[in-house]
Design a protein around this motif. Structure first.
Motif, PDB file in Angstrom:
ATOM      1  N   ILE A  82       0.943  -0.822   0.020  1.00 27.16           N
ATOM      2  CA  ILE A  82       0.009   0.028  -0.012  1.00 27.16           C
ATOM      3  C   ILE A  82       0.919   1.157   0.070  1.00 27.16           C
ATOM      4  N   ALA A  83       1.727   1.151   0.655  1.00 29.50           N
ATOM      5  CA  ALA A  83       2.823   2.507   0.915  1.00 29.50           C
ATOM      6  C   ALA A  83       3.545   2.705  -0.571  1.00 29.50           C
ATOM      7  N   GLU A  84       3.609   1.368  -1.240  1.00 29.83           N
ATOM      8  CA  GLU A  84       4.446   1.674  -2.541  1.00 29.83           C
ATOM      9  C   GLU A  84       3.411   2.249  -3.651  1.00 29.83           C
ATOM     10  N   ILE A  85       2.117   2.224  -3.500  1.00 33.36           N
ATOM     11  CA  ILE A  85       1.428   2.772  -4.434  1.00 33.36           C
ATOM     12  C   ILE A  85       0.958   4.033  -4.308  1.00 33.36           C
ATOM     13  N   PRO A  86       1.168   4.781  -5.420  1.00 34.87           N
ATOM     14  CA  PRO A  86       1.091   6.257  -5.560  1.00 34.87           C
ATOM     15  C   PRO A  86      -0.355   6.875  -5.503  1.00 34.87           C
ATOM     16  N   ASP A  87      -1.046   6.452  -4.588  1.00 36.67           N
ATOM     17  CA  ASP A  87      -2.355   6.582  -4.508  1.00 36.67           C
ATOM     18  C   ASP A  87      -2.917   7.285  -3.165  1.00 36.67           C
ATOM     19  N   GLU A  88      -2.845   8.699  -2.931  1.00 39.61           N
ATOM     20  CA  GLU A  88      -3.187   8.998  -1.604  1.00 39.61           C
ATOM     21  C   GLU A  88      -4.550   8.578  -1.031  1.00 39.61           C
ATOM     22  N   SER A  89      -5.366   8.521  -1.870  1.00 42.48           N
ATOM     23  CA  SER A  89      -6.893   8.227  -1.181  1.00 42.48           C
ATOM     24  C   SER A  89      -6.879   6.688  -0.544  1.00 42.48           C
ATOM     25  N   LEU A  90      -6.040   5.639  -1.475  1.00 44.16           N
ATOM     26  CA  LEU A  90      -5.859   4.489  -1.125  1.00 44.16           C
ATOM     27  C   LEU A  90      -5.207   4.414   0.270  1.00 44.16           C
ATOM     28  N   GLN A  91      -4.175   5.024   0.505  1.00 43.53           N
ATOM     29  CA  GLN A  91      -3.206   5.093   1.612  1.00 43.53           C
ATOM     30  C   GLN A  91      -4.231   5.613   2.748  1.00 43.53           C
ATOM     31  N   SER A  92      -5.106   6.809   2.586  1.00 43.51           N
ATOM     32  CA  SER A  92      -5.840   7.467   3.525  1.00 43.51           C
ATOM     33  C   SER A  92      -6.973   6.383   3.923  1.00 43.51           C
ATOM     34  N   LEU A  93      -7.489   5.533   3.151  1.00 41.16           N
ATOM     35  CA  LEU A  93      -8.469   4.593   3.434  1.00 41.16           C
ATOM     36  C   LEU A  93      -7.786   3.548   4.309  1.00 41.16           C
ATOM     37  N   TRP A  94      -6.570   3.192   3.876  1.00 44.41           N
ATOM     38  CA  TRP A  94      -5.899   1.982   4.642  1.00 44.41           C
ATOM     39  C   TRP A  94      -5.635   2.538   5.855  1.00 44.41           C
ATOM     40  N   ARG A  95      -5.412   3.625   6.487  1.00 40.12           N
ATOM     41  CA  ARG A  95      -5.000   4.270   7.599  1.00 40.12           C
ATOM     42  C   ARG A  95      -6.091   4.518   8.443  1.00 40.12           C
ATOM     43  N   LYS A  96      -7.158   5.001   7.754  1.00 45.31           N
ATOM     44  CA  LYS A  96      -8.493   5.016   8.511  1.00 45.31           C
ATOM     45  C   LYS A  96      -9.120   3.701   8.988  1.00 45.31           C
ATOM     46  N   VAL A  97      -8.923   2.634   8.288  1.00 47.02           N
ATOM     47  CA  VAL A  97      -9.224   1.320   8.617  1.00 47.02           C
ATOM     48  C   VAL A  97      -8.530   0.706   9.727  1.00 47.02           C
ATOM     49  N   ASN A  98      -7.121   0.991   9.771  1.00 51.89           N
ATOM     50  CA  ASN A  98      -6.262   0.326  10.897  1.00 51.89           C
ATOM     51  C   ASN A  98      -6.551   1.227  12.049  1.00 51.89           C
ATOM     52  N   VAL A  99      -6.817   2.328  12.194  1.00 53.24           N
ATOM     53  CA  VAL A  99      -7.368   3.420  13.420  1.00 53.24           C
ATOM     54  C   VAL A  99      -8.335   2.961  13.781  1.00 53.24           C
ATOM     55  N   GLY A 100      -9.232   2.749  12.724  1.00 60.80           N
ATOM     56  CA  GLY A 100     -10.720   2.022  13.295  1.00 60.80           C
ATOM     57  C   GLY A 100     -10.717   0.743  13.918  1.00 60.80           C
ATOM     58  N   LEU A 101      -9.799   0.024  13.572  1.00 58.62           N
ATOM     59  CA  LEU A 101      -9.603  -1.528  14.181  1.00 58.62           C
ATOM     60  C   LEU A 101      -9.228  -1.216  15.322  1.00 58.62           C
ATOM     61  N   ARG A 102      -8.084  -0.672  15.762  1.00 60.49           N
ATOM     62  CA  ARG A 102      -7.179  -0.479  16.925  1.00 60.49           C
ATOM     63  C   ARG A 102      -8.243   0.160  17.746  1.00 60.49           C
ATOM     64  N   PHE A 103      -9.198   1.184  17.498  1.00 61.00           N
ATOM     65  CA  PHE A 103     -10.107   1.729  18.409  1.00 61.00           C
ATOM     66  C   PHE A 103     -11.187   0.856  19.001  1.00 61.00           C
ATOM     67  N   CYS A 104     -11.612   0.005  17.779  1.00 64.89           N
ATOM     68  CA  CYS A 104     -12.617  -0.992  18.351  1.00 64.89           C
ATOM     69  C   CYS A 104     -12.188  -2.044  19.288  1.00 64.89           C
ATOM     70  N   GLN A 105     -10.859  -2.362  19.000  1.00 67.55           N
ATOM     71  CA  GLN A 105     -10.405  -3.378  19.709  1.00 67.55           C
ATOM     72  C   GLN A 105     -10.106  -2.849  21.160  1.00 67.55           C
ATOM     73  N   ASP A 106      -9.751  -1.458  21.344  1.00 62.69           N
ATOM     74  CA  ASP A 106      -9.451  -0.831  22.658  1.00 62.69           C
ATOM     75  C   ASP A 106     -10.789  -0.793  23.441  1.00 62.69           C
ATOM     76  N   GLN A 107     -11.976  -0.422  22.680  1.00 67.41           N
ATOM     77  CA  GLN A 107     -13.262  -0.418  23.083  1.00 67.41           C
ATOM     78  C   GLN A 107     -13.509  -1.745  23.580  1.00 67.41           C
ATOM     79  N   ASN A 108     -13.508  -2.855  22.867  1.00 66.01           N
ATOM     80  CA  ASN A 108     -13.816  -4.160  23.240  1.00 66.01           C
ATOM     81  C   ASN A 108     -13.057  -4.649  24.311  1.00 66.01           C
ATOM     82  N   THR A 109     -11.736  -4.293  24.755  1.00 62.34           N
ATOM     83  CA  THR A 109     -10.968  -4.542  25.771  1.00 62.34           C
ATOM     84  C   THR A 109     -11.627  -3.998  26.893  1.00 62.34           C
ATOM     85  N   ILE A 110     -11.901  -2.688  26.816  1.00 60.53           N
ATOM     86  CA  ILE A 110     -12.527  -1.993  28.001  1.00 60.53           C
ATOM     87  C   ILE A 110     -14.019  -2.834  28.635  1.00 60.53           C
TER      88      ILE A 110
END
Length: 157
Positions: A82-110
């Motif tokens: 993903i980092a090697e693909i020159p598509d900022e919208s793809l990279q942004s979506l990838w980051r948002k998904v990873n942040v969302g996954l971590r956030f949900c994991q933290d909520q579920n842990t609580i």
């Protein structure tokens, strides 16, 4: 076959929608746990399970896209691609998904900690009802607490 970026973007956008929904479910679950609303907890557990299954299904679909494009399934491989693909919208979506996954994991842990603490309270109350002594709890080889010592019975049959 090259990586289908448009299909990957679609899957990531669907992930973001489901992760937003999952976060809302987890917030409602935390409230239901605090209020000890069993009916709401059971309903939310079904919703959470459905949402997680949908996210897992798309994770398999994304992995298949990478495999079909000739990439290996190894830790960190997809992020490098993903980092090697020159598509900022793809990279942004990838980051948002990873942040969302971590956030949900933290909520579920609580929420899991809330359940764990409630279970400990119930177990302590049950120990009192059963007449078990208040001996100190020690941690065993499995990492769980256990009481060392005997029981004080109230009566024998």
């Amino acid at each position: 076959m090259p990586l289908s970026i448009d299909r990957l973007k679609t899957l990531l956008q669907e992930d973001i929608q489901d992760l937003t929904r999952l976060s809302e479910i987890l917030n409602k679950e935390r409230t239901a746990l605090k209020e000890r609303s069993n009916a709401a907890i059971q309903e939310l557990a079904i919703d959470k399970s459905t949402c997680i299954k949908s996210i897992e299904h798309r994770a398999k679909a994304k992995a298949l896209l990478f495999v079909d494009a000739g990439y290996q399934i190894k830790k960190g491989e997809f992020e490098k691609v993903i980092a090697e693909i020159p598509d900022e919208s793809l990279q942004s979506l990838w980051r948002k998904v990873n942040v969302g996954l971590r956030f949900c994991q933290d909520q579920n842990t609580i929420n899991g900690k809330v359940v764990s603490h409630s279970l400990k309270r119930v177990n302590k109350l049950m120990d009192i009802v059963r007449g078990q002594s208040n001996k100190p709890n020690l941690y065993g080889s499995s990492g769980k607490e256990s009481t060392i010592g005997g029981l004080n019975s109230i009566a024998k049959a």
